[in-house]
Design an enzyme around this catalytic site. Structure first.
Site, PDB file in Angstrom:
ATOM      1  N   GLU A  45       0.742  -1.066   0.036  1.00  0.00           N
ATOM      2  CA  GLU A  45      -0.013  -0.288   0.235  1.00  0.00           C
ATOM      3  C   GLU A  45       0.817   1.211   0.240  1.00  0.00           C
ATOM      4  O   GLU A  45       2.025   1.212   0.554  1.00  0.00           O
ATOM      5  CB  GLU A  45      -0.761  -0.056   1.322  1.00  0.00           C
ATOM      6  N   ASN A 184     -12.280  -1.497  -0.756  1.00  0.00           N
ATOM      7  CA  ASN A 184     -11.520  -2.028   0.284  1.00  0.00           C
ATOM      8  C   ASN A 184     -12.190  -1.742   1.691  1.00  0.00           C
ATOM      9  O   ASN A 184     -12.696  -0.443   1.845  1.00  0.00           O
ATOM     10  CB  ASN A 184     -10.011  -1.401   0.176  1.00  0.00           C
ATOM     11  N   GLU A 185     -12.490  -2.463   2.538  1.00  0.00           N
ATOM     12  CA  GLU A 185     -12.965  -2.315   4.036  1.00  0.00           C
ATOM     13  C   GLU A 185     -14.086  -1.442   3.808  1.00  0.00           C
ATOM     14  O   GLU A 185     -14.166  -0.415   4.461  1.00  0.00           O
ATOM     15  CB  GLU A 185     -11.954  -1.819   4.661  1.00  0.00           C
ATOM     16  N   TYR A 252      -6.322  -9.511  11.046  1.00  0.00           N
ATOM     17  CA  TYR A 252      -5.034  -9.404  11.646  1.00  0.00           C
ATOM     18  C   TYR A 252      -4.852  -9.953  12.783  1.00  0.00           C
ATOM     19  O   TYR A 252      -5.770 -10.016  13.774  1.00  0.00           O
ATOM     20  CB  TYR A 252      -4.775  -7.864  11.750  1.00  0.00           C
ATOM     21  N   GLU A 308      -5.985  -9.270   3.262  1.00  0.00           N
ATOM     22  CA  GLU A 308      -5.100  -8.969   4.288  1.00  0.00           C
ATOM     23  C   GLU A 308      -5.016  -9.607   5.553  1.00  0.00           C
ATOM     24  O   GLU A 308      -6.081 -10.051   6.170  1.00  0.00           O
ATOM     25  CB  GLU A 308      -5.732  -7.370   4.880  1.00  0.00           C
ATOM     26  N   GLN A 357       2.452  -6.394   4.923  1.00  0.00           N
ATOM     27  CA  GLN A 357       2.645  -5.525   3.765  1.00  0.00           C
ATOM     28  C   GLN A 357       4.009  -5.693   2.904  1.00  0.00           C
ATOM     29  O   GLN A 357       4.303  -4.359   2.717  1.00  0.00           O
ATOM     30  CB  GLN A 357       2.346  -4.143   3.677  1.00  0.00           C
TER      31      GLN A 357
HETATM   32  O1  AHR Z   1      -2.845  -2.875   6.251  1.00  0.00           O
HETATM   33  C1  AHR Z   1      -2.771  -1.831   6.854  1.00  0.00           C
HETATM   34  C2  AHR Z   1      -4.699  -1.313   6.960  1.00  0.00           C
HETATM   35  O2  AHR Z   1      -5.350  -2.369   7.450  1.00  0.00           O
HETATM   36  C3  AHR Z   1      -5.253  -1.175   5.357  1.00  0.00           C
HETATM   37  O3  AHR Z   1      -4.883  -0.010   4.904  1.00  0.00           O
HETATM   38  C4  AHR Z   1      -6.909  -1.405   5.632  1.00  0.00           C
HETATM   39  O4  AHR Z   1      -7.249  -2.221   4.734  1.00  0.00           O
HETATM   40  C5  AHR Z   1      -6.623  -2.456   7.019  1.00  0.00           C
HETATM   41  O5  AHR Z   1      -7.567  -1.946   7.986  1.00  0.00           O
END
Ligand code: AHR
Length: 504
Positions: A45, A184-185, A252, A308, A357
């Site tokens: 990103e 995205n999101e 995550y 992600e 990332q």
């Molecule tokens: O990877 C960091 C952030 O995490 C990304 O920009 C977003 O899609 C997610 O919340």
């Protein structure tokens, strides 16, 4: 408590409680799904030092990073975000660099973007890497017109003002970009939408995302945040599945909580345990999202795309917290290896995953400091696991001993196996127990084999990291702890280790 893993058949049974350091595992030679190479995909990103001062020097792409990623056979790269995707306007970053717009990255630190890295630079990067691009289009602040224009610019081979503009900017042939994210999101930074509202947006945007001749599009809908099963249900019910290649999910690994995530390097066994527990939780999410998808799509035509994932810790002290720069330890390598085993074992539904990332951000493969570059322990996992790319999944069944910490338990061992096009079988085994080695006796049903070779990734402490001064503290070594006994494979799996074996 012992757990039975029957994968990918999803049978998990609890079978009583006793400590043990030996276990049985069996692998059957049946034809499972193919492990899509894109499960080994990555995400980059416009965030902190991932693109600028990472991949991109300001004038050129760093070839040392390219070479490192080629070595692990990077199959796919997602860009430009993340949250940044929904503030990105592609026309700001094409044409002569000195004439490009100066914009502000309002999501990540309010830094100025000179847009010297744009569409052409990203697709040149993918060309150098030999990987597929996956572009996340802007729904949050964009329009269907902007998105469809970008696709025409990228993928149309005929005569049009936009295709000619691409040629004028130096690219004669279309790129035929296939993987395309519609936002995205969208439940959060992508526009704070409800699932019903996003489903409506997806219907509208996807109608104008055209497949140009020779460039079939694979549209990916912006999916759920972790355990938001309602999001998946509403999307599966309301979006046109006939023009949907995949639905994403983001998850995550968080050690403590979002406010106090925990240090990437300074942690004890408590945070080690919690990190692995959080990582293992992804399998529950995959099972539940997949079950919802099965209701609407029993033939599994729509992919679940984990676009992600990875561990997110506190930023390194002294760095800009908005840049999400974190170190990467042996613990993180075990998290990567465990996650990849889970993805492999669910490859009937998961066709793509993207670690967040790649360079200098979150669970990075590569860290840079000016001209220097260091490969993280996580990088080495992707190197060891590349043998699984495009191979046929072989079901693995086993009872794992427990890893017990402070009265809490996790399955100590996780595994996956596959057969590649040449007939070689690869088995990846992870032992998350930080202090116990485990003997794994494996019966290989219907598999004839003569020899075994392997590599191991481990280190003296689960906090061990690679630094610019000591870049090879955590690195793979050749593994001598596997032997053939009859047709069985006996493996002495070291504590806190990843072992990948090749049977021929
Ligand atoms: O990877 C960091 C952030 O995490 C990304 O920009 C977003 O899609 C997610 O919340």
């Amino acid at each position: 408590m012992k757990k039975l893993f029957l994968l990918p058949v999803l049978a998990i049974a609890c079978l009583g409680s006793f400590a043990q350091t030996t276990m049985s595992l069996s692998i059957r030679d049946t034809s499972g799904p193919q492990i899509n190479r894109n499960i080994y995909g990555h995400f980059s990103e416009h965030l902190g030092r991932c693109i600028y001062d990472g991949f991109w020097t300001g004038t050129k792409i760093r070839m040392d990073i390219v070479d490192a990623l080629k070595k692990i056979k990077i199959p796919l790269l997602r860009w430009p975000g993340g949250c940044f995707a929904d503030q990105y306007h592609w026309r700001d970053a094409i044409g002569p660099r000195e004439q490009r717009k100066r914009t502000v990255n309002t999501t990540w630190g309010m830094v100025t973007e000179d847009n010297s890295f744009g569409t052409h630079e990203f697709l040149d990067l993918c060309g150098l890497l030999g990987c597929q691009p996956y572009i996340a289009g802007n729904v949050g602040t964009g329009t269907p017109e902007e998105m469809s224009n970008w696709l025409e610019y990228l993928n149309f081979n005929g005569k049009s003002t936009l295709a000619d503009l691409r040629r004028q900017n130096g690219r004669e042939q279309p790129w035929n970009v296939a993987y395309w994210g519609v936002g995205n999101e969208s439940w959060g930074c992508g526009g704070e939408m409800t699932p019903e509202f996003y489903a409506g947006q997806y219907r509208r945007y996807s109608e104008f995302c055209k497949s140009y001749p020779g460039a079939p599009l694979k549209l990916i809908a912006s999916g759920a945040n972790g355990d938001d099963y309602n999001w998946t249900d509403v999307l599966m019910k309301n979006i046109p599945l006939r023009r949907t290649w995949g639905i994403s999910m983001h998850y995550y690994t968080i050690v403590n909580n979002w406010q106090h995530k925990g240090s990437a390097t300074q942690f004890g066994e408590d945070e080690y345990f919690k990190g692995l527990a959080s990582c293992l939780h992804i399998e529950d999410l995959i099972n539940k999202h997949s079950a919802i998808m099965d209701k609407y799509d029993p033939g599994k035509k729509v992919a679940l795309v984990v676009d992600e994932w990875g561990i997110w810790t506190d930023a390194e002290p002294g760095t800009n917290p908005a840049f999400l720069y974190q170190q990467n330890s042996l613990r993180d390598a075990l998290i990567a290896a465990t996650s990849l085993n889970i993805f492999n074992n669910h490859s009937d539904r998961i066709k793509m995953a993207n670690l967040a990332q790649t360079v200098n951000v979150l669970q990075a493969l590569v860290l840079t400091d000016k001209d220097k570059m260091v490969l993280t322990p996580t990088y080495h996992v992707f190197d060891l696991y590349k043998a699984h790319q495009d191979a046929t999944l072989l079901p693995v069944q086993f009872y794992s001993p427990d890893y017990v910490y402070d009265g809490r338990k996790l399955p100590a061992v996780n595994a996956s196996a596959s057969r590649d096009a040449n007939g070689a079988v690869h088995i990846s085994l992870v032992n998350i127990d930080p202090s116990k080695k485990i003997t794994v006796r494996t019966s290989l049903q219907g598999i004839s084999w003569k020899s075994v070779e392997g590599q191991v990734l481990t280190s003296a402490s689960f906090t061990d990291i690679n630094t610019f001064d000591q870049p090879a503290k955590v690195k793979p070594a050749s593994f001598s702890g596997a032997k053939k006994e009859g047709n069985d494979l006996v493996v002495e799996l070291p504590a806190r280790s990843v072992v990948v074996l090749e049977l021929k």
